[in-house]
Scaffold this active site. Structure first.
Site, PDB file in Angstrom:
ATOM      1  N   CYS A 129      49.179 145.611 -18.107  1.00 48.29           N
ATOM      2  CA  CYS A 129      48.091 146.115 -17.261  1.00 48.29           C
ATOM      3  C   CYS A 129      48.025 147.638 -17.358  1.00 48.29           C
ATOM      4  O   CYS A 129      46.963 148.223 -17.549  1.00 48.29           O
ATOM      5  CB  CYS A 129      48.301 145.720 -15.804  1.00 48.29           C
ATOM      6  SG  CYS A 129      48.230 143.953 -15.485  1.00 48.29           S
ATOM      7  N   ASP A 179      26.766 125.307  11.987  1.00 51.59           N
ATOM      8  CA  ASP A 179      27.878 124.377  11.833  1.00 51.59           C
ATOM      9  C   ASP A 179      27.901 123.489  13.080  1.00 51.59           C
ATOM     10  O   ASP A 179      27.466 123.916  14.149  1.00 51.59           O
ATOM     11  CB  ASP A 179      29.178 125.183  11.707  1.00 51.59           C
ATOM     12  CG  ASP A 179      30.406 124.297  11.754  1.00 51.59           C
ATOM     13  OD1 ASP A 179      30.460 123.339  10.965  1.00 51.59           O
ATOM     14  OD2 ASP A 179      31.292 124.561  12.592  1.00 51.59           O
ATOM     15  N   ASP A 227      34.117 127.679   7.295  1.00 49.34           N
ATOM     16  CA  ASP A 227      32.787 128.306   7.361  1.00 49.34           C
ATOM     17  C   ASP A 227      32.769 129.702   6.749  1.00 49.34           C
ATOM     18  O   ASP A 227      31.704 130.267   6.510  1.00 49.34           O
ATOM     19  CB  ASP A 227      32.311 128.409   8.827  1.00 49.34           C
ATOM     20  CG  ASP A 227      32.134 127.057   9.477  1.00 49.34           C
ATOM     21  OD1 ASP A 227      31.664 126.138   8.782  1.00 49.34           O
ATOM     22  OD2 ASP A 227      32.483 126.909  10.665  1.00 49.34           O
TER      23      ASP A 227
END
Length: 808
Positions: free
Chosen positions: A19, A499, A700
């Site tokens: 990296c 919901d 959700d």
């Protein structure tokens, strides 16, 4: 040879030497970079580059394209010395131009700046020094002490300045009004008509009371920009120095009467100082929501150490400490009840006036009030992690953020002052050469009026004061907007996706029906006794219902959970089966007489548990997730607002449609997997709709993030709240309506402010140019235009929300 610059960037996301090598190679390829070295251990990159060829932002962008992030921090600063929108624009531009600053936003109404920056490139002290050089004082909020006291002291100083200025200006006004024919009968001492007496009165006002205008104008012009101070200094100086010249010429000619405008400059300065005092006073009221929230915090806590109670400052409470809460005391921090039972008033958080019963294992929220019993609690969240601290943070961020509509005002303010100076100069020449040829005094009056009336203060205050007042009022109603842009955009919502569980319904199953062949309460007692050892939510609902009816439950002698079917238990020599039709079918127990009742209950969206005792069907218990009391009315109000309402749930279609029918929702999306919810929201957005998602659960969170506006029910999970744009602290759907109505009213208020600010300048400047506006009237109008904008915004703090008609 190009000048070289060396910077160090802190990089996140590196996992191995590959990296580091990849980033190093990527940066070294950039034109203008002489050398780049990346250290994996310190997670830092040292870059030597030519600022003429490449910027720090371009290096940062390159790192981002490689899949890594340059670490950034965000700091809030107090900004002192700003007088108008042009000042805020100057400070914002200066901060944004500094190397290592990613973004900067300056709020004139709050007198604050929020800066995102690379801490390895620039420090807060360097930012403070840079802003100091352009004439303003910047101080990091965390280090700023006594800012409220400083503001109060500054207001008191403004008031003293006003009274001193008024005392000196009043004789000048007295001499001026006697020149009007209809007031010529007024007596005036002869010495007040002496030019040198008028000069003596006007000079302290001009150069002592008015000194801050000259200082601000000098700093702005030195920085090659212009602000309100430039306009005021130019206008009043023109009147003062022309009057001084006239007085000198008159004395040379042996005349006592001269064309003097000392009262013009003095009155303008006096009225502007008064207007600034009113403005500061009114602006102070817009931040009262945060002050009220902070006042909810307790100062001390009673901690239990080695069995002894000791009172310590709140700042010393640590996670894991045991705290004693006596009746009537505020709960100091967030935590869990370890011992005791009491009712807790959580109205400051939820808006619900009915206290909530608390016992062992229940969650307590800091700053709520313990009503009638002693509690021992364990601290789980302290300091900035508590619910109240998070609420304060959200409200502060909303008040400090910049709505999209404000960007228009910012652009206009940035170019407004130079244009006004140009119009004023042109007006002077038109009057001097065409309207009143050769008369300097007559030409100066409309010029001064233009310079004074054109101040862009009202324009700069129009949006932030409304955002502050609107978000503050929203917080009082239990609606937390995470930013001004969300307060602005909520009124655009066309479709609301709700919901089901925990949003429309309570999210907790409860018993709705108990039907027995005979002896209903005895059957319920036996079933609840059998379910006592089960952890299933449906079993818990049966046990809770029996306890509410104060039935005496027995301990089962034997218990066996049958996954997906129910339970088998032995209670008081009775063998019980409680569960599904499948369970009874497997045991060959006949329940045919109840099939019609079962079908009817299931059609209503209820879950039916059959009960068999000693091999015979004896009755059933129906359980359902009950609808919140406010849901039906709130959904009706959404529909009255012209909104499309859709229910989204993972439940089966029959249950979902039964719930939807009860609350009046026509469109239902059922059996939607958690990972599919965001796709449904995205699909609605693709149809060109502005979509709001309202939810409370972990599942959700993706849909809340994808929606144009995400609303999290505050009684839900922290992750859902984090993903949402708006948090509904009360936990019911009426807050959704409140959020939309507040957005509508706030945006209307912003538009009113901007309309009158633009109208004020666009009408005022032409009227002044044609000579129909006396300079002192222009000064009064300019001063009170800012006050009127703030006062109009303050109306939002008193707003009462009623459902609007469909067309509003």
């Amino acid at each position: 040879m190009d000048e070289e610059q060396k910077i160090t960037l802190s990089i996140a996301g590196m996992t191995c030497a590959a990296c580091a090598s990849r980033i190093e190679k990527g940066i070294n390829k950039l034109d203008g970079v002489h050398e780049a070295q990346v250290n994996l251990a310190t997670e830092k990159a040292t870059v030597l580059f030519s600022p003429e060829k490449i910027t720090i932002d371009q290096v940062s962008e390159r790192i981002a394209k490689l899949g890594y992030d340059v670490r950034k921090e965000q700091s809030d600063f107090i900004v002192e010395g700003m007088t108008c929108a042009a000042c805020a624009t100057r400070v914002e531009k200066k901060l944004s131009s500094l190397p290592g600053v990613d973004s900067a936003s300056v709020n004139l109404a709050l007198e604050q700046a929020r800066v995102t920056y690379m801490p390895t490139v620039i420090s807060p002290q360097e930012m403070e020094a840079a802003v100091e050089r352009i004439g303003y004082h910047l101080e990091e909020k965390t280090k700023s002490s006594g800012h409220a006291e400083k503001k109060q002291a500054e207001m008191n100083k403004q008031l003293v300045r006003f009274f001193a200025s008024a005392i000196l200006t009043l004789p000048l006004v007295w001499s001026m009004v006697t020149h009007f024919h209809f007031l010529s009968f007024l007596w005036i001492p002869d010495f007040l008509m002496n030019p040198w007496v008028q000069l003596a009165l006007a000079t302290p006002v001009q150069f002592i009371i008015g000194a801050p205008f000259y200082q601000g104008a000098y700093r702005a012009l030195r920085d090659k920009s212009a602000n309100m101070d430039v306009l005021v200094a130019l206008g009043t100086s023109a009147a003062y120095f022309y009057s001084l010249f006239s007085a000198y010429e008159a004395s040379r000619a042996g005349m006592m009467m001269a064309e003097l405008y000392f009262e013009t400059s003095a009155v303008i300065i006096t009225l502007i100082v008064l207007g600034k005092w009113f403005e500061a006073r009114a602006k102070g009221k817009t931040s009262k929501a945060i002050e009220q929230l902070l006042q909810l915090q307790v100062k001390e806590a009673t901690v239990l150490k080695a069995g002894k109670a000791e009172t310590i400052p709140l700042e010393q409470v640590k996670v894991g400490d045991l705290l004693l809460i006596k009746p009537g005391e505020k709960i100091p921090v967030d935590g869990i009840v370890l011992q005791g039972q009491s009712a807790v008033d959580e109205s400051m958080l939820t808006g619900e006036s009915v206290p909530v019963e608390k016992e062992r294992g229940d969650v307590l929220i800091g700053s709520t009030v313990n009503k009638n019993g002693s509690l021992t609690m364990e601290a789980t969240k302290v300091g900035t992690d508590t619910a109240l601290a998070q609420i304060v943070k959200i409200v502060e961020e909303a008040q400090g953020s910049k709505a999209n509509i404000q960007r228009l005002a910012d652009k206009v303010s940035g170019i407004f002052v130079p244009i006004v100076v140009g119009i004023a100069v042109l007006t002077f020449f038109i009057w001097y050469f065409l309207v009143t040829p050769g008369q300097v005094g007559a030409s100066l009056l409309p010029t001064i009026a233009i310079l004074v009336i054109a101040c862009p203060c009202a324009l700069g205050l129009a949006t932030p004061t409304s955002i502050m007042a609107g978000s503050g009022r929203a917080a009082e109603l239990g609606v937390l907007f995470k930013g001004g842009e969300h307060l602005e955009s909520a009124h655009l919502i066309q479709t609301i996706v709700l919901d089901k569980t925990g949003t429309i319904t309570k999210g907790e199953p409860s018993v709705t029906d108990v039907i027995a062949v005979e002896h209903e309460q005895e059957l319920l007692r036996l079933a609840a006794s059998a379910e006592k050892n089960s952890e299933h939510p449906l079993a818990q609902a049966v046990v809770n219902h029996a306890e509410e009816l104060q039935l005496t439950l027995a301990n089962p002698d034997a218990f066996e959970a049958i996954p997906g079917h129910g339970i088998k238990a032995k209670v008081e020599e009775h063998e019980l089966y409680v569960g599904t039709k499948k369970l009874l079918n497997e045991q060959e127990i006949d329940y045919v007489a109840a099939e019609e009742t079962i079908a009817a209950l299931e059609a209503e969206g209820k879950t039916v548990m059959l009960i068999a005792v000693n091999g015979h069907y004896r009755g059933l218990v129906a359980v359902a997730d009950s609808i919140k009391p406010s849901s039906k009315q709130a959904i009706e109000q959404m529909q009255q607002l012209g909104l499309e309402v859709i229910m989204l749930t993972g439940d089966n279609e029959r249950t979902a449609k039964a719930i939807a029918k009860q609350v009046g929702i026509k469109e239902v999306r059922a059996e939607v997997l958690p990972e599919e919810k965001s796709a449904v929201v995205d699909e609605l957005k693709q149809q060109g709709k502005v979509v709001a998602m309202v939810g409370d659960g972990l599942n959700d969170a993706p849909a809340l993030a994808v929606a144009d506006v995400g609303m999290a029910v505050g009684t839900g999970t922290d992750i859902a709240i984090e993903a949402a744009d708006i948090t509904l602290m009360r936990g019911d759907l009426s807050s959704v309506v409140d959020a939309i109505l507040l957005s509508k009213k706030t945006l209307r208020n912003i538009k009113q402010n901007l309309f009158f600010a633009f109208l004020y300048n666009s009408i005022g400047i032409p009227i002044a140019a044609i000579g129909l506006l006396a300079p002192w009237v222009a000064g009064a109008a300019m001063a009170f235009s800012s006050v009127s904008v703030v006062l109009n915004a303050l109306r939002l703090q008193k707003v009462k929300l009623q459902p609007l008609a469909k067309n509003q």
